[in-house]
Design a protein around this motif. Sequence first.
Motif, PDB file in Angstrom:
ATOM      1  N   PRO A   3       0.818  -1.217   0.000  1.00  0.00           N
ATOM      2  CA  PRO A   3       0.000   0.000   0.000  1.00  0.00           C
ATOM      3  C   PRO A   3       0.854   1.271   0.000  1.00  0.00           C
ATOM      4  O   PRO A   3       1.898   1.329   0.649  1.00  0.00           O
ATOM      5  CB  PRO A   3      -0.814  -0.114   1.295  1.00  0.00           C
ATOM      6  N   ASP A   7       0.299   4.547   1.268  1.00  0.00           N
ATOM      7  CA  ASP A   7      -0.587   5.344   2.112  1.00  0.00           C
ATOM      8  C   ASP A   7      -0.375   6.849   1.956  1.00  0.00           C
ATOM      9  O   ASP A   7      -1.232   7.636   2.369  1.00  0.00           O
ATOM     10  CB  ASP A   7      -0.376   4.960   3.586  1.00  0.00           C
ATOM     11  N   GLN A   8       0.773   7.240   1.372  1.00  0.00           N
ATOM     12  CA  GLN A   8       1.037   8.677   1.223  1.00  0.00           C
ATOM     13  C   GLN A   8       0.201   9.311   0.108  1.00  0.00           C
ATOM     14  O   GLN A   8       0.153  10.531  -0.020  1.00  0.00           O
ATOM     15  CB  GLN A   8       2.526   8.935   0.962  1.00  0.00           C
ATOM     16  N   THR A  39      -3.601   9.652  -1.930  1.00  0.00           N
ATOM     17  CA  THR A  39      -5.040   9.431  -1.835  1.00  0.00           C
ATOM     18  C   THR A  39      -5.519   8.654  -3.056  1.00  0.00           C
ATOM     19  O   THR A  39      -4.835   8.600  -4.085  1.00  0.00           O
ATOM     20  CB  THR A  39      -5.792  10.773  -1.761  1.00  0.00           C
ATOM     21  N   HIS A  40      -6.715   8.066  -2.933  1.00  0.00           N
ATOM     22  CA  HIS A  40      -7.186   7.183  -4.004  1.00  0.00           C
ATOM     23  C   HIS A  40      -7.378   7.922  -5.330  1.00  0.00           C
ATOM     24  O   HIS A  40      -7.294   7.315  -6.403  1.00  0.00           O
ATOM     25  CB  HIS A  40      -8.505   6.508  -3.589  1.00  0.00           C
ATOM     26  N   GLU A  81      -4.599   7.515  -8.150  1.00  0.00           N
ATOM     27  CA  GLU A  81      -4.310   6.238  -8.817  1.00  0.00           C
ATOM     28  C   GLU A  81      -4.200   6.359 -10.336  1.00  0.00           C
ATOM     29  O   GLU A  81      -3.220   5.878 -10.935  1.00  0.00           O
ATOM     30  CB  GLU A  81      -5.373   5.212  -8.423  1.00  0.00           C
ATOM     31  N   VAL A 126      -7.576   2.064  -1.265  1.00  0.00           N
ATOM     32  CA  VAL A 126      -6.165   2.337  -0.990  1.00  0.00           C
ATOM     33  C   VAL A 126      -5.333   1.993  -2.223  1.00  0.00           C
ATOM     34  O   VAL A 126      -5.511   0.925  -2.810  1.00  0.00           O
ATOM     35  CB  VAL A 126      -5.656   1.530   0.225  1.00  0.00           C
ATOM     36  N   GLU A 180      -2.422   0.562  -4.167  1.00  0.00           N
ATOM     37  CA  GLU A 180      -1.508  -0.544  -3.860  1.00  0.00           C
ATOM     38  C   GLU A 180      -0.506  -0.705  -4.991  1.00  0.00           C
ATOM     39  O   GLU A 180      -0.865  -0.732  -6.170  1.00  0.00           O
ATOM     40  CB  GLU A 180      -2.317  -1.832  -3.679  1.00  0.00           C
TER      41      GLU A 180
END
Length: 229
Positions: free
Chosen positions: A142, A144-145, A147-148, A151, A167, A169
């Motif tokens: 993941p 995490d830094q 945001t979705h 992507e 999340v 990945e």
Amino acid sequence: MPKSKRNRPVTLSKTKKKGREHKENIVNSIREAIEKNDSVYVFTFENMRNLKFKEFREKLKSSCRFFLGSNKVMQVALGRSVADELRPGLHKISKLVRGDSGLCFTNLPKEEVQRLFNEYEEYDFARTGTLATEKVELKEGPLDQFTHEMEPFLRKQNMPVRLNKGVIELLSDCVVCEEGQPLSPESARILRLLGIKMATFRLHLTCRWSSEEFEVYQEGLEDSDVESS
């Protein structure tokens, strides 16, 4: 049916090219600075950042005057030979105005000028083509830094990513850049997103002229370079 030549769009916001008058104004400004200051310095720069340089110049505006621009115009203002130099010895520094160069005019003691230039450095994000100063690798898992919403953008930067329950990945380890290798446009964008700054904006003094002496600061520049260039 071929397009009518009469219907071509006309741009009304054309900018005038800087002509002879602009160059003459620069020459006159430099010669005015020569008359008002005891010392003239030639400096070079690496990883120029206009905003950072503007801040540096603003900080010293009460004691220094800076010029950046056409090397040939600055050389003409200083004098390229003994015959056309404004003050004795100025043609020597004129010959060292080359590459990414600028001029600094000041009455500050030379020790103070050297300190200001030597201590100055500003870190910034590297641009495409800059050599990476370190290897940056992202591990599988993941991210995490981010945001979705990021992507699709990351996928366009050739990163193997997917959304997993909202999340982002990383599907496999991803090398963003290798130390000593030029940054690709994609690598430069990812480093900016990661907050990793690999470019350092620095100023380097090349030489100094005053009515009493002429000094060369950078190694590899000998008197012969000045006399023969």
